[in-house]
Design a protein around this motif. Structure first.
Motif, PDB file in Angstrom:
ATOM      1  N   LEU A  48       0.849  -1.188   0.000  1.00  0.00           N
ATOM      2  CA  LEU A  48       0.000   0.000   0.000  1.00  0.00           C
ATOM      3  C   LEU A  48       0.887   1.241   0.000  1.00  0.00           C
ATOM      4  O   LEU A  48       1.895   1.292   0.714  1.00  0.00           O
ATOM      5  N   PRO A  60      -1.302  -0.816  -4.883  1.00  0.00           N
ATOM      6  CA  PRO A  60      -2.454   0.094  -4.775  1.00  0.00           C
ATOM      7  C   PRO A  60      -2.134   1.256  -3.848  1.00  0.00           C
ATOM      8  O   PRO A  60      -1.266   1.148  -2.974  1.00  0.00           O
ATOM      9  N   ASP A  84      -6.687   1.551  -3.340  1.00  0.00           N
ATOM     10  CA  ASP A  84      -7.083   0.487  -2.413  1.00  0.00           C
ATOM     11  C   ASP A  84      -8.359   0.935  -1.699  1.00  0.00           C
ATOM     12  O   ASP A  84      -8.306   1.574  -0.639  1.00  0.00           O
TER      13      ASP A  84
END
Lengths: 308, 301
Positions: free
Chosen positions: A50, A140, A94
């Motif tokens: 992330l 993401p 995300d």
């Protein structure tokens, strides 16, 4: 679910479009681009899943907005530097983390909401960061806005909420703050070759901040935020907030390995690409007298307490 | 060629809420209404505009913020969707805007001649700001006139409210020269609120009018003071106190719109037409117009 989030590294990068669109026009802009490229490579070599971005060029008013569109597609053009070109983008967000972050904000007393609209104007700073640091959407991302009215308490709680959500989902995270150091630009158009930091004072303060970053003293910079705002920040908003959020998100201490990959002028503003890697062993000799904050209680209703 | 002129000046606030409440076909979200005092005021002003002969609308908007000079839209057509970055739940507006590029270039050149830092915006991917769109839609929902958009130079942030007043006055003077030389009849629009402190939370139903009120009484008192001065035609005095008002109410006039428009109109000393006042998410919004033609000037409210 782990208690402490796994943050693999933190980056502080400038919001201006020049490293993306015009890196060949000025040696310094090229050095910033190279530094972005180095960071991109390091992110690729990490096992992060992330990238969380806090962008000072995404203002919000109604609480804190969190980008949750799974695949935002648009072509962005900067308000000032439109002549440098367009920035077409297609990102991978995300959405699960975004919703979890919103819930974590609300659990800590913040007003927050996700946004997921086709054509939503993702800001220049976020577009530049994502296109240079994550060009293939390898991992993401998520973006959180900067509320124009928020101050220290709210900002710190916003960072802690980001940690809550990372822990809950077990994410390995690259934390990215998009902000200038000194943010005063030249008010006239300049030849790219003539770019320099706007003033000697701005440059001196920038270099002191970079020294702190290089020594991994993130919490110390966070504690200096009010001074930084007064000294080298144009009063567009009420406070210099990025270090508050970055420290609260990464961990409020000085235990980091710091590296300044580049520091250059961007139309007069101080642009730096800085990496912080969580480490053992802290530095610094300061203690601080501002309370840490866990929960945001909003206004203290001072005006309703009556006159003396 | 006859000398060009300003046929009307409008203070036209741009909360996206008013477009949202109108439910025009261009806007994606649906509302149950709201903010009628403002919308009905806008309807009345739009009717007046329909009866005026003019060539284009020139709007100075604080939501195209430039730090490096003052910029002008410089392409004939902009077709896109405008999503408000602050209130995307309310405003996702599909627009098709025609620009009077000749007028924009003339204003750009006149401003540059006056020593103002300027730039024409020629990027076809540029997204026109929602301030321009909201004000222009409410004044002319048929979109049958070309516009010129002028950016808001952030001299308030970089220097002071007083410097903003000086620079916006210089811009207004330069724009007026360009209008006179063009031979065109122009409507000027200052797109902004008066007091501008927002609530930082939003009702589950944004148009729930039981939740709408001014942010605090101080903001209201300032707004009323300014409106009273407008009614009395004391525009030089308004511009003189504007720095203090901005300081105390975060007034959106900080973007230079009102000062620019009043300077271009020669600081009117005749009464403004007041079309409405209402708060939107705590901010104070007045719709007002300055009609240089005494024969058509009205006492509206």
């Amino acid at each position: 679910m782990s208690e402490e989030p796994e943050i693999v590294l933190g980056l502080y990068v400038p919001p201006h479009p020049h490293p993306l669109l015009a890196s060949e026009q000025n040696e310094g802009w090229g050095k910033l681009r190279d530094a972005f490229d180095t960071c991109r490579q390091r992110i690729e070599e990490s096992d992060a899943d992330l990238m969380l971005i806090y962008s000072t060029t995404w203002p919000s008013i109604v609480g804190h907005q969190i980008q949750a569109h799974p695949k935002p597609v648009f072509t962005h053009v900067d308000d000032d530097f439109h002549f440098l070109g367009s920035m077409p983008y297609e990102f991978h967000m995300d959405a699960e983390y975004a919703e979890c972050y919103r819930e974590a904000c609300e659990a800590r007393g913040l007003h927050a909401r996700t946004v997921a609209f086709d054509g939503f104007p993702i800001d220049t700073g976020s577009v530049v960061a994502l296109k240079l640091l994550n060009p293939d959407n390898r991992i993401p991302a998520c973006i959180v806005s900067s509320n124009v009215y928020s101050n220290r308490a709210e900002q710190i709680v916003l960072g802690k909420a980001a940690r809550d959500a990372m822990s809950k989902l077990g994410k390995k995270v690259v934390v990215v703050v998009v902000a200038s150091l000194s943010n005063r630009m030249f008010t006239e158009h300049i030849d790219p070759a003539d770019d320099r930091i706007h003033s000697a004072k701005d440059d001196e303060w920038n270099r002191k901040i970079l020294e702190f970053f290089e020594n991994g003293r993130l919490e110390d910079i966070s504690q200096l935020s009010r001074d930084i705002q007064g000294q080298i920040r144009v009063s567009k908003v009420v406070a210099y907030k990025p270090a508050w959020w970055m420290a609260a998100t990464m961990g409020q201490h000085n235990n980091y390995d710091g590296e300044v990959l580049a520091y250059e002028a961007l139309h007069g503003a101080g642009g730096a690409v800085i990496q912080l890697t969580p480490a053992k062993g802290g530095v610094g000799d300061k203690e601080f007298d501002e309370d840490d904050v866990e929960f945001y209680h909003g206004d203290r209703s001072v005006l309703d307490k009556g006159m003396l | 060629m006859a000398k060009g002129e300003v046929v009307l000046g409008c203070l036209a606030p741009h909360p996206p809420h008013v477009v949202y409440a109108e439910n025009p076909e261009q806007n994606e979200p649906f509302s149950e209404g709201g903010w009628e005092a403002l919308r009905w005021g806008y309807h009345s002003l739009a009717r007046k505009l329909k009866g005026i002969d003019y060539d284009c609308i020139v709007v100075l908007t604080p939501h195209w913020q430039t730090y490096v000079g003052t910029h002008f839209l410089g392409l004939e057509r902009f077709q896109n969707i405008s999503v408000d970055p602050i209130f995307p739940n309310l405003f996702r507006f599909n627009h098709d805007i025609t620009v009077d590029v000749e007028m924009a270039e003339a204003m750009h050149d006149a401003a540059a001649e006056a020593g103002i830092i300027t730039k024409m915006m020629r990027n076809p991917d540029f997204r026109v700001d929602y301030g321009t769109i909201v004000s222009c839609h409410m004044l002319n929902p048929d979109w049958d006139k070309p516009i010129v958009t002028i950016s808001s130079n952030r001299s308030t942030h970089y220097y002071s409210n007083e410097v903003m007043n000086e620079q916006a006055t210089a811009l207004g003077d330069a724009v007026m020269k360009a209008i006179e030389a063009s031979g065109k009849k122009v409507v000027l629009v200052a797109s902004h609120s008066l007091s501008h402190r927002h609530f930082v939370t939003e009702a589950p139903l944004p148009e729930d009018m039981s939740r709408e009120h001014i942010y605090n009484h101080s903001q209201y008192v300032w707004d009323m003071k300014i409106i009273d001065m407008m009614r009395r035609g004391e525009m030089q005095e308004v511009i003189d106190v504007l720095p203090e008002m901005i300081e105390q109410t975060m007034a959106e006039a900080e973007g230079g719109g009102l000062t620019w428009m009043m300077a271009a109109m020669g600081m009117p000393d005749y009464p403004a037409e007041i079309y409405g006042y209402q708060s939107v998410i705590g901010t104070g919004n007045a719709i007002a117009a300055w009609d240089p033609n005494e024969a058509t000037r009205q006492l509206v409210l």
